[in-house]
Design a protein around this motif. Structure first.
Motif, PDB file in Angstrom:
ATOM      1  N   SER A 574      11.324   1.383 -62.989  1.00  9.78           N
ATOM      2  CA  SER A 574      11.898   2.048 -64.155  1.00  9.78           C
ATOM      3  C   SER A 574      10.942   3.073 -64.766  1.00  9.78           C
ATOM      4  CB  SER A 574      12.291   1.014 -65.213  1.00  9.78           C
ATOM      5  OG  SER A 574      11.161   0.229 -65.576  1.00  9.78           O
ATOM      6  N   TYR A 575       9.624   2.768 -64.723  1.00 11.30           N
ATOM      7  CA  TYR A 575       8.667   3.708 -65.306  1.00 11.30           C
ATOM      8  C   TYR A 575       8.577   5.000 -64.501  1.00 11.30           C
ATOM      9  CZ  TYR A 575       5.403   2.144 -61.646  1.00 11.30           C
ATOM     10  OH  TYR A 575       4.818   1.851 -60.438  1.00 11.30           O
ATOM     11  N   ASP A 576       9.019   4.946 -63.240  1.00  7.06           N
ATOM     12  CA  ASP A 576       8.927   6.102 -62.342  1.00  7.06           C
ATOM     13  C   ASP A 576      10.276   6.798 -62.174  1.00  7.06           C
ATOM     14  OD1 ASP A 576       7.084   7.569 -60.973  1.00  7.06           O
ATOM     15  OD2 ASP A 576       7.374   6.546 -59.062  1.00  7.06           O
ATOM     16  N   LEU A 577      11.279   6.346 -62.941  1.00  8.09           N
ATOM     17  CA  LEU A 577      12.656   6.781 -62.717  1.00  8.09           C
ATOM     18  C   LEU A 577      12.841   8.287 -62.871  1.00  8.09           C
ATOM     19  CD1 LEU A 577      15.696   6.284 -62.365  1.00  8.09           C
ATOM     20  CD2 LEU A 577      15.823   5.726 -64.800  1.00  8.09           C
ATOM     21  N   VAL A 578      12.434   8.837 -64.000  1.00 12.09           N
ATOM     22  CA  VAL A 578      12.647  10.259 -64.263  1.00 12.09           C
ATOM     23  C   VAL A 578      11.944  11.113 -63.221  1.00 12.09           C
ATOM     24  CG1 VAL A 578      12.209  12.137 -65.896  1.00 12.09           C
ATOM     25  CG2 VAL A 578      13.021   9.916 -66.724  1.00 12.09           C
ATOM     26  N   LYS A 579      10.710  10.769 -62.908  1.00  9.97           N
ATOM     27  CA  LYS A 579       9.929  11.523 -61.922  1.00  9.97           C
ATOM     28  C   LYS A 579      10.623  11.521 -60.563  1.00  9.97           C
ATOM     29  CE  LYS A 579       5.437  11.591 -59.583  1.00  9.97           C
ATOM     30  NZ  LYS A 579       4.124  10.905 -59.458  1.00  9.97           N
ATOM     31  N   LYS A 580      11.071  10.345 -60.130  1.00  8.21           N
ATOM     32  CA  LYS A 580      11.708  10.220 -58.813  1.00  8.21           C
ATOM     33  C   LYS A 580      13.037  10.972 -58.750  1.00  8.21           C
ATOM     34  CE  LYS A 580       9.239   7.439 -56.063  1.00  8.21           C
ATOM     35  NZ  LYS A 580       8.910   7.781 -54.660  1.00  8.21           N
ATOM     36  N   LEU A 581      13.827  10.869 -59.816  1.00 10.24           N
ATOM     37  CA  LEU A 581      15.114  11.566 -59.825  1.00 10.24           C
ATOM     38  C   LEU A 581      14.916  13.078 -59.793  1.00 10.24           C
ATOM     39  CD1 LEU A 581      17.194   9.455 -62.395  1.00 10.24           C
ATOM     40  CD2 LEU A 581      17.514   9.559 -59.923  1.00 10.24           C
ATOM     41  N   LYS A 582      13.938  13.568 -60.567  1.00 12.94           N
ATOM     42  CA  LYS A 582      13.654  15.002 -60.563  1.00 12.94           C
ATOM     43  C   LYS A 582      13.189  15.472 -59.188  1.00 12.94           C
ATOM     44  CE  LYS A 582      11.484  17.059 -63.831  1.00 12.94           C
ATOM     45  NZ  LYS A 582      10.390  17.386 -64.781  1.00 12.94           N
ATOM     46  N   LEU A 583      12.317  14.689 -58.562  1.00 13.70           N
ATOM     47  CA  LEU A 583      11.829  15.054 -57.225  1.00 13.70           C
ATOM     48  C   LEU A 583      12.973  15.105 -56.215  1.00 13.70           C
ATOM     49  CD1 LEU A 583       8.483  13.008 -56.989  1.00 13.70           C
ATOM     50  CD2 LEU A 583       8.725  15.510 -56.972  1.00 13.70           C
ATOM     51  N   GLU A 584      13.889  14.154 -56.328  1.00 12.24           N
ATOM     52  CA  GLU A 584      15.002  14.120 -55.375  1.00 12.24           C
ATOM     53  C   GLU A 584      15.962  15.274 -55.606  1.00 12.24           C
ATOM     54  OE1 GLU A 584      16.926  12.894 -52.020  1.00 12.24           O
ATOM     55  OE2 GLU A 584      14.944  12.364 -52.815  1.00 12.24           O
ATOM     56  N   ILE A 585      16.225  15.603 -56.879  1.00 13.89           N
ATOM     57  CA  ILE A 585      17.065  16.762 -57.179  1.00 13.89           C
ATOM     58  C   ILE A 585      16.418  18.031 -56.637  1.00 13.89           C
ATOM     59  CG2 ILE A 585      17.959  18.225 -59.048  1.00 13.89           C
ATOM     60  CD1 ILE A 585      18.278  15.622 -60.710  1.00 13.89           C
ATOM     61  N   ASP A 586      15.100  18.175 -56.846  1.00 16.91           N
ATOM     62  CA  ASP A 586      14.370  19.348 -56.342  1.00 16.91           C
ATOM     63  C   ASP A 586      14.425  19.415 -54.817  1.00 16.91           C
ATOM     64  OD1 ASP A 586      13.739  20.101 -58.892  1.00 16.91           O
ATOM     65  OD2 ASP A 586      11.723  19.235 -58.866  1.00 16.91           O
ATOM     66  N   ARG A 587      14.299  18.253 -54.176  1.00 11.72           N
ATOM     67  CA  ARG A 587      14.344  18.235 -52.701  1.00 11.72           C
ATOM     68  C   ARG A 587      15.693  18.719 -52.192  1.00 11.72           C
ATOM     69  NH1 ARG A 587      15.809  15.042 -48.201  1.00 11.72           N
ATOM     70  NH2 ARG A 587      16.918  13.517 -49.484  1.00 11.72           N
ATOM     71  N   MET A 588      16.772  18.233 -52.830  1.00  8.29           N
ATOM     72  CA  MET A 588      18.111  18.612 -52.386  1.00  8.29           C
ATOM     73  C   MET A 588      18.391  20.089 -52.648  1.00  8.29           C
ATOM     74  SD  MET A 588      20.558  15.337 -53.289  1.00  8.29           S
ATOM     75  CE  MET A 588      20.309  13.740 -52.499  1.00  8.29           C
ATOM     76  N   THR A 589      18.003  20.572 -53.807  1.00  5.85           N
ATOM     77  CA  THR A 589      18.255  21.991 -54.106  1.00  5.85           C
ATOM     78  C   THR A 589      17.374  22.904 -53.254  1.00  5.85           C
ATOM     79  OG1 THR A 589      16.715  21.848 -55.983  1.00  5.85           O
ATOM     80  CG2 THR A 589      19.060  21.570 -56.452  1.00  5.85           C
TER      81      THR A 589
END
Length: 693
Positions: A574-589
């Protein structure tokens, strides 16, 4: 196969000729519209300037002329809009067809586009809905036939070509055959998804075309796997029927959609095809017109949300709701309705104008001769008969007599009271294994599981609505409709034909499921035609392989070729949630995925994720099914609103308290099959069933 330089030059010349014709027609229609608008303004000015001197008949006549001119102008404007599209791309396909026993041995060139283009009796482009255009969708090179108004036309397709024309310029032209994996289809499938569904006219497949052009079967039931184009087929079918059936208008067609988000998503398709949008509603919104005792009615989406947001669901309540929605409960309702009707009787006779009508006569009229009528209509007809018998004027005494009849009859209960008595019957309590007293939930909102039986009792006793102008019904996501719902719609829209589309593997209703959609055919006296669509055009091979394992099914492999992007399954803290979601969005885009969705299990999770990312991800939007928010580039939404939508990339997120369990496997399947190119799953163990060969 690529064309020779000579063939390519010939095609360019034909395109130039067609573009010239389109421009001439466009300019001519523009001038005509300007002239017509001027004429309308002059008529309005004449009426206004001379209103004091014109009598009512003259004013009515002039207003009729104005309205007629406005109608013509609107048609010309619609035609102008279609010509504007043709200026961009006038056609997309061609077949050369040699008709059997034709006078000439030379095949006829048939160019096919979104709109027909004609001038001076010469057909430069045929509308995709014309009978001869069906050859393009149904056949490759070889023997072929199509159904025309004069009968079956047989012959041979000697050539088939596809075109990519942009801004009136020929970008690509190549020979093609009836090959589902042809390069043009793959090129279109590789394109990014859009915020709204688009038309598929250029790539309609043979099995889809069979459904679109079917005008024989009154009832069509279509089972299609995720991504098979069910909704697109339904919308193109509407466009075809509006073209083929001259007495059918957009106001005669009604679509039942799963939710308002989905309705907005499909709102561009019919206008793209040159037709007005048809009527749309959800079942709950439709039902509001007939349930007067409640200000609010729970929608199907809210009903599903209620289940999935409560992980510790009460087993007793589950049994009650499941039985309320079951086919077996309908039998209990029918028995209670019959008993209710049989219990209605008059306790004494009635004197009108010195004429005595005994209670026996009243009961015979009411319960035997008028037994086929709804209860309110029985009172109407009985009052009219009594007026005839006693020789009094009906219009004058109708209300008085009906009031007396209502006071004299025994056994009356309100619809709500009758329903509550059914719920507290020994039979119901035995079926659901409860002994407590059952009541309707108090409050201003009627729960979905009570809506359906209450609506049914109301219709069976008070009569089904009549007099509507609907001639065709589309029911999408039909697997989430009970037989009772479909049956009620059939009784309401008695003159309508039905197209029913769904997928039993995408059932998100935990209380009700079909083994096959063909079970619905019993509602239509087994007169419907059942068709299956088994090819999926949405997702990559990697995503299809993964989603097949969720349910242990063996759906046809993806038509979309492999993109070598594996499905990612990963746990995050949970503490890494925002970071991981942002990284995944960046990877897809970064790999050019234009639209990415984060799909949570329920609405509370979606809101939480959105609040965490709102200031971290530019342009992110929340789709919650409540607020009117359009689907944007990066969206967050709950699982049960994602039905029918598609995205280039999907991030499936759950937390420790809301993981998908085995009972949620169909919902998890729905969520994962929203992805076209890339699928990432956070905090959810893989569900792997043995594939059923």
């Amino acid at each position: 196969m690529n064309l020779t330089p000579e063939q390519l030059e010939e095609e360019k010349k034909y395109l130039e000729e067609v573009m010239k014709v389109v421009k001439e027609l466009y300019d001519k229609n523009s001038d005509s519209i300007d002239s017509q608008i001027d004429s309308i303004q002059e008529l309005k000015k004449y009426i206004w300037d001379n209103i004091s001197e014109l009598d009512d008949m003259e004013v009515a006549g002039e207003m009729y002329n104005v309205n007629t001119n406005v109608g013509y102008a609107n048609k010309r404007i619609a035609n102008l809009q279609q010509l504007r599209k043709s200026l961009y791309s006038p056609y997309f396909g061609r077949i050369d067809f040699k008709r059997d026993k034709a006078r000439s041995n030379k095949p006829k060139k048939i160019y096919i586009g979104l709109n027909g283009i004609s001038k001076d009796m010469n057909h430069f482009v045929f509308d995709w809905r014309t009978p001869i255009a069906s050859l393009f969708y149904n056949y490759g090179i070889g023997n072929a036939s199509y159904e025309a108004p004069v009968g079956t036309i047989s012959g041979e397709v000697t050539l088939k070509r596809q075109y990519k024309i942009t801004d009136g310029q020929l970008e690509r032209c190549f020979e093609s055959d009836l090959n589902i994996d042809d390069e043009y289809l793959q090129e279109i499938l590789s394109n990014a998804s859009s915020e709204k569904m688009t038309n598929i006219v250029k790539t309609i497949q043979k099995e889809q075309n069979v459904i679109i052009r079917n005008v024989v079967d009154k009832y069509l039931i279509v089972q299609g796997i995720a991504g098979s184009g069910k909704t697109s087929v339904a919308l193109h079918r509407i466009a075809y029927l509006l073209y083929a059936e001259k007495d059918l208008t957009s106001n005669n067609v009604l679509i039942f959609s799963p939710n308002d988000v989905f309705s907005e998503y499909i709102s561009n398709v019919l206008p793209e095809l040159g037709e007005d949008n048809v009527l749309q509603t959800t079942f709950s919104d439709f039902a509001k017109s007939y349930i007067k005792d409640y200000k609010n009615i729970e929608s199907f989406t809210e009903f599903i949300e209620r289940y999935y947001k409560n992980e510790n669901f009460d087993e007793e309540e589950f049994r009650i709701i499941k039985y309320k929605l079951s086919n077996e409960f309908k039998k209990n309702l029918d028995e209670a309705i019959v008993a209710y009707k049989n219990g209605l009787s008059f306790n004494h006779g009635f004197i009108i104008n010195d004429k005595f009508i005994s209670k026996g006569e009243l009961n015979q009229l009411f319960n035997e001769k008028l037994s086929r009528l709804p209860i309110p209509e029985r009172f109407d007809v009985l009052a009219e008969n009594l007026c005839d018998i006693s020789g009094v004027p009906y219009k004058k005494y109708e209300k008085t007599i009906k009031k007396h009849l209502l006071e004299m009859i025994s056994g009356q209960l309100s619809i709500k009271d009758l329903y509550v008595s059914i719920l507290n019957s020994d039979n119901f309590k035995q079926k659901v294994e409860v002994s407590k007293e059952i009541e309707l939930k108090k409050g201003k909102k009627l729960m979905f599981e009570d809506l359906l039986p209450l609506l049914y009792i109301n219709f069976e006793i008070n009569g089904y609505p009549r007099g509507n102008s609907i001639k065709h019904i589309i029911i999408d996501e039909a697997q989430d409709y009970t037989k009772l719902q479909i049956s009620m719609l059939k009784k309401i829209f008695t003159k309508a034909s039905f197209t029913i589309l769904g997928d039993v593997n995408q059932t998100i209703n935990p209380y009700y499921m079909y083994g096959s959609l063909n079970e619905m055919n019993s509602i239509f006296d087994n007169e419907g035609r059942y068709i299956e669509l088994s090819k999926t055009y949405r997702s990559s091979e990697e995503i299809i392989d993964y989603t097949n394992e969720i349910l242990g099914i063996n759906n046809a492999c993806s038509v979309r070729k492999s993109n070598s992007i594996p499905v990612t399954v990963e746990d995050i803290e949970s503490y890494d949630l925002v970071k991981k979601l942002k990284l995944e969005i960046d990877r897809m885009t970064s790999i050019d995925l234009k639209r990415v969705a984060i799909i949570t299990k329920n609405n509370a999770q979606a809101l939480d994720i959105y609040n965490k990312l709102e200031n971290e991800v530019e342009g992110i939007t929340l789709i919650d099914g409540i607020s009117e928010q359009k689907i944007g580039r990066i969206v967050v939404l709950p699982s049960y609103i994602s039905k029918g939508l598609e995205f280039d990339g999907v991030i499936v997120y759950t937390d420790d308290e809301h993981k998908y369990n085995d009972k949620d496997k169909y919902l998890f399947y729905v969520v994962c099959t929203r992805a076209q190119h890339c699928l990432t799953i956070f905090n959810q163990k893989a569900m792997k069933k043995t594939i059923n060969k």
